[in-house]
Design a protein around this motif. Structure first.
Motif, short mmCIF file in Angstrom:
data_model
loop_
_atom_site.label_atom_id
_atom_site.label_comp_id
_atom_site.label_asym_id
_atom_site.label_seq_id
_atom_site.Cartn_x
_atom_site.Cartn_y
_atom_site.Cartn_z
N THR A 279 0.86 -1.19 0.00
CA THR A 279 0.00 0.00 0.00
C THR A 279 0.89 1.24 0.00
OG1 THR A 279 -0.04 0.21 2.39
CG2 THR A 279 -1.71 -1.23 1.42
N LEU A 280 0.24 2.39 -0.05
CA LEU A 280 0.99 3.65 -0.12
C LEU A 280 1.95 3.82 1.05
CD1 LEU A 280 0.94 6.04 -2.10
CD2 LEU A 280 -0.61 7.21 -0.53
N ARG A 307 -1.88 -3.90 -3.18
CA ARG A 307 -3.20 -3.79 -2.54
C ARG A 307 -3.44 -2.37 -2.05
NH1 ARG A 307 -1.92 -9.24 -1.28
NH2 ARG A 307 -0.24 -8.58 0.08
N PRO A 308 -3.56 -1.40 -2.96
CA PRO A 308 -3.73 -0.02 -2.48
C PRO A 308 -5.06 0.14 -1.72
CG PRO A 308 -4.06 -0.15 -4.86
CD PRO A 308 -3.58 -1.49 -4.42
N GLU A 309 -5.03 0.94 -0.66
CA GLU A 309 -6.27 1.25 0.09
C GLU A 309 -7.06 2.28 -0.72
OE1 GLU A 309 -7.10 -0.04 2.91
OE2 GLU A 309 -5.22 -0.91 3.66
N PRO A 310 -8.41 2.28 -0.60
CA PRO A 310 -9.18 3.31 -1.30
C PRO A 310 -8.67 4.71 -0.94
CG PRO A 310 -10.64 1.66 -0.35
CD PRO A 310 -9.26 1.32 0.11
N SER A 311 -8.28 4.87 0.36
CA SER A 311 -7.82 6.20 0.80
C SER A 311 -6.46 6.56 0.19
CB SER A 311 -7.72 6.23 2.32
OG SER A 311 -6.85 5.19 2.74
N ASP A 312 -5.76 5.57 -0.40
CA ASP A 312 -4.46 5.87 -1.03
C ASP A 312 -4.65 6.70 -2.30
OD1 ASP A 312 -3.19 4.43 0.91
OD2 ASP A 312 -2.85 2.64 -0.31
N ASN A 313 -5.86 6.61 -2.88
CA ASN A 313 -6.15 7.34 -4.12
C ASN A 313 -5.05 7.10 -5.16
OD1 ASN A 313 -7.63 8.96 -5.75
ND2 ASN A 313 -6.83 10.90 -4.90
N VAL A 317 0.66 2.04 -11.12
CA VAL A 317 0.46 0.62 -11.46
C VAL A 317 -0.13 -0.11 -10.26
CG1 VAL A 317 1.63 -1.52 -12.11
CG2 VAL A 317 2.43 0.66 -13.05
N THR A 318 -1.22 -0.85 -10.50
CA THR A 318 -1.83 -1.63 -9.42
C THR A 318 -1.61 -3.11 -9.73
OG1 THR A 318 -3.49 0.07 -9.09
CG2 THR A 318 -3.98 -2.09 -8.17
#
Ligand SMILES: Cc1cc2nc3c(=O)[nH]c(=O)nc-3n(C[C@H](O)[C@H](O)[C@H](O)COP(=O)(O)OP(=O)(O)OC[C@H]3O[C@@H](n4cnc5c(N)ncnc54)[C@H](O)[C@@H]3O)c2cc1C
Ligand code: FES
Length: 368
Positions: A279-280, A307-313, A317-318
């Motif tokens: 994540t970020l 696995r980025p968090e929604p809050s990472d915006n 690349v994911t």
């Protein structure tokens, strides 16, 4: 049996077991007293009189001859190989996985596993005599993420170190808390090879890890830190047009040093650095690598979040770093790959690189 008889029996048994343990410890002392033995190094070029009883690795280290070791003597890295011509006894089970049939013919042994008990004849590459010990001062300690710290250490006044970008140092802890003995572990150098009077390391906390707990909870600015090095053959070959660099977590350390090495030497290689994180909050040095991208168009930084968090915006690349490799690297032709990170990530990346035409001769890595 009445209570007094039970007490008497217990008392006698305790006395017998105490006597036995005294006898065993005296016997151990006598049996392990190998006295002074001779280590003949490189056909008589160096002869050392040493006290027997310790591992060959630590005996040599106490004579300031530092054999590479990444696992601290736990027989899990296989780096501490030395050719022992005489005096080592038969190969041990713990050594077998690391010694190839070819190496057996050369009498290669894991120096952390064999004990110095008798006179020995050793062959040690001359290059290893250049490895030195440094008592540094910790001048900065900084949180790079929630579990990675950057350590900056100043070498003793007047001393400098020559290393190849990508190499590692051994870091020695001091006894702390319940840990009664010094341990040592390998850490890649993250600083520039041109900066010879300081060293930087990036150390990720391993839960319950002896060395990383010491670094993250005990060490403070001003402390003295014992290091030895440099070690390792993870360094730039550069016989190509483009360097594909891949890292995860603290594996960023040697890659950072390599990127600066290429830039400072004015080498023409294109570089793409794929950095895998969850994540970020696992990303770090982002501003610095983005600045290098602006200053040196030959360099591209590609952070990938699995696995980025929604809050990472997250707009980048994911997916795992393997996805980016699959999509963005077309062929191994004209390229070398430099990888550093966990064994799982590296194995997955190496598989993809080989499918694209990279070979054992063009892939270089340090797994940790
Ligand atoms: C060549 C090389 C270079 C390295 N460079 C770096 C570096 O730049 N930065 C860095 O942070 N580490 C690096 N390492 C890893 C480092 O040497 C240690 O293995 C690591 O820091 C754990 O040490 P410890 O004493 O805290 O854990 P230990 O006390 O040795 O281990 C405690 C427990 O954690 C497990 N464990 C050990 N390592 C890991 C791990 N990485 N992940 C998950 N579980 C683990 C062990 O199996 C054990 O069960 C490198 C390793 C090698 C071989
Ligand atoms: S020091 Fe790691 S195997 Fe010997």
């Amino acid at each position: 049996m009445d209570f007094q008889a039970i007490l008497k029996t217990v008392g006698i048994l305790s006395l017998v077991s105490a006597a036995l343990s005294v006898i065993i410890s005296i016997a151990e002392g006598v049996l392990n007293n190998y006295g002074i033995v001779e280590l003949d190094i490189n056909n008589g070029k160096k002869k050392l009189q040493v006290k027997g009883g310790s591992s060959l690795l630590s005996t040599l280290a106490s004579e300031k001859i530092f054999i590479p070791s990444a696992c601290g003597g736990k027989a899990t890295c296989g780096l501490c190989k030395v050719s022992v011509q005489e005096g080592a006894g038969p190969l041990l089970m713990t050594e077998e996985p690391y010694i190839t049939p070819e190496e057996r013919k050369q009498n290669m042994r894991l120096s952390c596993q064999i004990k110095v008990k008798t006179n020995m004849k050793l062959l040690i590459p001359e290059a290893l005599f250049n490895i030195r010990e440094f008592i540094c001062e910790l001048v900065e300690i900084e949180d790079m993420t929630y579990d990675i710290k950057r350590l900056r250490m100043k070498l003793p006044e007047g001393q400098t170190i020559d290393f190849k970008a990508g190499q590692f140092m051994q870091f020695y802890t001091k006894p702390y808390g319940k840990v009664k003995e010094e341990v040592f572990r390998a850490y890649s150098i993250s600083s520039k090879a041109t900066e010879k009077d300081h060293l930087e390391l990036l150390i990720r906390l391993v839960p319950n890890g002896i060395c990383t707990t010491y670094v993250h909870t005990v060490l403070k600015v001003g402390d003295k830190v014992r290091l030895s090095g440099p070690y390792g053959d993870f360094y730039l070959r550069g016989d190509c047009e483009e360097l594909i660099m891949i890292a995860g977590g603290s594996g960023l350390a040697p890659i950072r040093s390599l990127v600066y090495d290429v830039i400072e030497k004015g080498l023409p290689h294109k570089m793409r650095f794929f950095f895998g994180a969850n994540t970020l909050r696992d990303l770090y040095y982002v501003d610095e690598f983005e600045q290098i991208e602006k200053d040196y168009p030959q360099f591209k930084f590609i952070p990938c979040l699995a696995r980025p968090e929604p809050s990472d915006n997250w707009q980048g690349v994911t997916g795992f770093v393997t996805v980016a490799l699959q999509d963005q690297v077309d062929t191994g032709e004209g390229k070398e790959a430099y990888l550093c990170g966990s064994p799982g990530m590296l194995d997955a990346c190496i598989k993809i690189l080989k499918e694209k035409g990279f070979t054992d001769e063009t892939i270089f890595y340090d797994k940790f």
